[in-house]
Enzyme design. Structure first.
Site, short mmCIF file in Angstrom:
data_model
loop_
_atom_site.label_atom_id
_atom_site.label_comp_id
_atom_site.label_asym_id
_atom_site.label_seq_id
_atom_site.Cartn_x
_atom_site.Cartn_y
_atom_site.Cartn_z
N GLU A 254 0.82 -1.21 0.00
CA GLU A 254 0.00 0.00 0.00
C GLU A 254 0.86 1.26 0.00
O GLU A 254 0.37 2.36 0.15
CB GLU A 254 -0.94 0.00 1.21
CG GLU A 254 -2.13 -0.92 1.05
CD GLU A 254 -1.74 -2.37 0.78
OE1 GLU A 254 -1.02 -2.94 1.61
OE2 GLU A 254 -2.14 -2.93 -0.26
N ASN B 161 -0.58 -7.99 -3.93
CA ASN B 161 -1.27 -7.15 -4.91
C ASN B 161 -0.33 -6.19 -5.61
O ASN B 161 0.64 -5.72 -5.03
CB ASN B 161 -2.38 -6.34 -4.23
CG ASN B 161 -1.86 -5.43 -3.15
OD1 ASN B 161 -1.45 -5.88 -2.10
ND2 ASN B 161 -1.83 -4.13 -3.40
N ASP C 106 -7.58 -5.90 -4.77
CA ASP C 106 -6.64 -6.13 -3.66
C ASP C 106 -6.68 -7.57 -3.17
O ASP C 106 -6.65 -7.83 -1.97
CB ASP C 106 -6.87 -5.16 -2.49
CG ASP C 106 -5.82 -5.35 -1.39
OD1 ASP C 106 -4.64 -5.59 -1.73
OD2 ASP C 106 -6.17 -5.29 -0.20
#
Lengths: 602, 134
Positions: A194, A282, A324
């Site tokens: 992220e 991801n 995700d």
């Protein structure tokens, strides 16, 4: 027996020139084969989370009682579980990543280690400051700190023997994973999908901490330790070489440099093939519109040679992720699994995307890909020839586009299962899987990359799977040969705790409310025991024997992604009520605080 | 469709203003303008976009209600604007609040971010998606 002999021969043949080489591996394998120990986070190299102990059985598990408890003194989410080697138990905590060595004889703290870490890593850690536990080998306890320092401690004294920096928190790189010892190497990964971190795994010499190899998930072939001619992948119904620049071709420009594919899950190892298995996460960002292409090799199952790091085969589960669905979940190795009447030695993986995969672990051939939650709707099925999921346009956040709220996608981003590892019972060849039963609305939007800053690009709202039992989890039994759910036990909240299955015929797991539950492994609908621990459980259930008595231990301490609350409301105040009524209700059951609870028969 | 809706909204706003019940707040002590709870001035809108882009909801909750991080509905009732700016730009690292002075978007939109969160704290701005007040 055989292993002991090999060890002895190794010593006799004078492996002084190759210090500790096969020895450390043999030692850990030997320790894990003695069911009295719990010498690896998953109990063994195959990630089975199975124990041959049978003192605690379906008949007497109802009589379990608490033998002793231990507070870590830390709030926030407690993942992973205790290691037991001989008469010592080793337990860790979330940030600041304390380590305690506890004597089983009297529960005295023999030593404690608390690293000094830069607190700036706290805000960079996605989904809470969890740590998934320690590893043991060669008289050392290995700790993978949040700030990416990998540390070797003397198992007897807690003295720091070596320390090596595995990443750079300033770029968003942190660690939450447990280190894994395979052969003479301690292997670790990286978190930060992220934050646009470029994922990798790295192997360090257990004696010195010297980096032996490092292999990225994305980028040029050489940096991924990928051979265009020899690294194989499932292509049109057979295995074929990946070819040149297999990653670079699937990204726009330099996006692979900030492309994710992090590696914070549970790895496994096949000593005969000398291959380790793990998954990459991801692609960054969560806005798919911003990163065209398949984004290889994010979302991929990897098989690598442990000595060289070279990739033997790869399989990408979710090309061009739009939800995700990190591919990092545990890789479980099982032998003699019959698929269409033919036995295979396989790797089994329950992906966040809701499909349970069975691949031949020698060749990488795709054997089974089937939904392990009937509510999974983002893809109709996996095309077994191409190996690609057949995406449903209505649930495609790419097709719906940026700044559009795509609604009712199942599963939610936290997957039909997250990192909470499943257990495998070699006796009945069944898998015991803790799962989530949660769906989501997902609105991607454009974001720009700044090093060390969040690089997410989607707003999510999660809620219990509609049209089901109203709960957010199931504990299931899975047949990996046929790809079928054998039995499903509904749970009020996601089952975010690693399962255990034993020769005593019981399967145990924790719940977010804080219950340790044990069920009949032959009929998981039969709940035989439950006990309310001090906090919600996101830790894994482990077992060991000491002085003739079997113990079961689990960390409680709510936190992690599920526990920090997922209430959301994208458009109107009422839209997020599902989630509000869901995880929010956890507050009625539990508060923060890390405690190890140890159970035994009276 | 959009035109119709905007037109209707504008008509309503005018009508309400005419009744002395104007929802568009622009008093001196309010750093934001808002109508119907989800239409805000450009600065506030950019503040919301900044909130969203920096994924603040991961700690503070989608409705700013607080999760790992504190409730900003409450905090914005206590903090002065200067204290707010200090917290966001310099962080409260020990408590897990990053320093966002490295983010161009935050630095450029800090006033809007304050306005947005103040509006949320006051209950004047709804959670979730916002539009520009025309």
């Amino acid at each position: 027996m055989v292993l002991t002999r090999t060890c002895t021969w190794g010593v006799l043949l004078g492996l002084a020139a190759l210090p500790g080489l096969a020895l450390a591996n043999s030692e850990v394998i030997k320790l894990s084969q003695d069911a009295k120990n719990w010498a690896m986070q998953a109990g063994n190299m195959q990630n089975h989370r199975y124990s041959a102990l049978k003192q605690i059985s379906t008949d007497n598990v109802k009589d379990l009682r608490v033998a002793w408890t231990f507070s870590t003194g830390v709030l926030r989410g407690h993942e992973g579980g205790p290691l037991v080697i001989g008469d010592m138990l080793y337990i860790h905590s979330p940030f600041p990543n304390k380590v305690f060595a506890i004597a089983l004889a009297d529960q005295q703290i023999k030593w404690k280690y608390e690293p000094k870490q830069d607190p700036t890593v706290i805000p960079v850690m996605c989904c809470d400051t969890v740590n998934r536990g320690l590893a043991y080998a060669d008289g050392k306890i290995f700790l993978q700190q949040a700030d990416t320092n990998l540390v070797a401690l003397d198992a007897k004294t807690g003295k720091e023997l070596w320390k090596v920096k595995n990443g750079d928190p300033k770029k968003g790189e942190t660690n939450t994973n447990a280190p894994h010892v395979f052969k003479d190497k301690v292997i670790t990964g990286i978190s930060g999908g992220e934050f646009g971190v470029r994922g990798y795994v790295a192997a360090y010499d257990i004696k010195t901490g010297k980096q032996v190899w490092k292999a990225y998930s994305t980028g040029p072939d050489a940096e991924m330790l990928m051979d265009p001619d020899k690294t194989m992948t499932w292509t049109d119904g057979r295995m074929a070489p990946v070819g040149r620049d297999s990653s670079l071709k699937t990204w726009q420009g330099d996006q692979w440099k900030i492309g994710g594919g992090t590696t914070w899950g549970w790895y496994s190892y096949d000593p005969k093939l000398n291959l380790m298995y793990y998954g990459s996460g991801n692609p960054s960002t969560w806005n798919p519109v911003q990163r065209p292409g398949d984004n290889k090799w994010s979302m991929t199952i990897w098989a690598r040679d442990v000595d060289t790091g070279q990739a033997k085969w790869v399989y990408q589960m979710t090309p061009h992720d739009e939800w995700d669905f990190d591919g990092i979940n545990e890789m479980i190795l099982a032998d003699g699994i019959s698929v269409k009447g033919k036995p295979h030695n396989v790797v089994v993986h329950f992906d966040r995307n809701g499909f349970g995969y069975t691949l031949d672990r020698t060749t990488g051939e795709l054997l089974v890909a089937a939904k392990y939650d009937p509510k999974v709707n983002w893809a109709t099925h996996v095309d077994m020839k191409t190996g690609r999921p057949q995406v449903v346009s209505k649930y495609s956040t790419q097709a719906q586009g940026a700044d559009v709220n795509t609604k009712g996608i199942c599963p939610a981003a936290l997957g039909s299962k997250d990192q909470q590892p499943a257990a495998y019972n070699p006796a009945n060849k069944m898998f015991y899987v803790p799962t989530n039963h949660v769906c989501m609305d997902y609105e991607p939007f454009k974001v720009e990359y700044t090093a060390g800053q969040p690089f997410v690009g989607a707003t999510l709202s999660m809620f219990p799977a509609p049209g089901s039992h109203g709960g957010m989890g199931n504990f299931i039994v899975w047949d990996a040969g046929t790809g079928k759910i054998v039995k499903s036990k509904p749970e009020k909240f996601s089952v975010w705790s690693g399962a255990l299955v034993t020769a005593g015929g019981v399967a145990c797991y924790g719940t977010l409310e804080g219950y340790l539950k044990c069920v009949d492994a032959n009929d998981i609908g039969k709940e035989l025991y439950k006990f309310k621990t001090p906090s919600g459980i996101i830790g894994n259930v482990n077992t060991w024997e000491y002085k003739g008595k079997q113990y079961i231990g689990v960390l409680s301490g709510i936190g992690g992604w599920a526990g920090i609350g997922l209430a959301a409301g994208l458009e109107k105040d009422t839209d997020g009520l599902g989630a509000v009524g869901g995880y929010k209700e956890l507050k009625n059951y539990t508060e923060l605080g890390g405690v190890l609870t140890v159970f035994s028969l009276p | 469709m959009n035109v119709t809706k905007t037109g209707w909204a504008a008509a309503m706003a005018i009508a309400l203003a005419g009744l002395g019940l104007g929802l568009a707040v622009a008093a001196d002590d309010k750093p934001y303008q808002v109508a119907e709870g989800n239409k805000v001035d450009k600065t506030t809108l950019e503040g919301w976009r900044t909130w969203r882009a920096l994924a603040c909801e991961r700690c503070h909750g989608a409705r700013q209600e607080g999760m790992v991080g504190p409730s900003l509905i409450e905090s914005l009732k206590q903090l002065s604007k200067d204290e707010f700016k200090q917290s966001v730009l310099k962080g409260r690292v020990e408590k897990g609040m990053p320093n966002f002075d490295g983010s161009k978007m935050v630095v450029e939109n800090i006033d809007g971010l304050y306005a947005y969160l103040k509006g949320r704290s006051d209950g004047a701005i709804q959670p979730g998606r916002l539009e520009e007040l025309k």
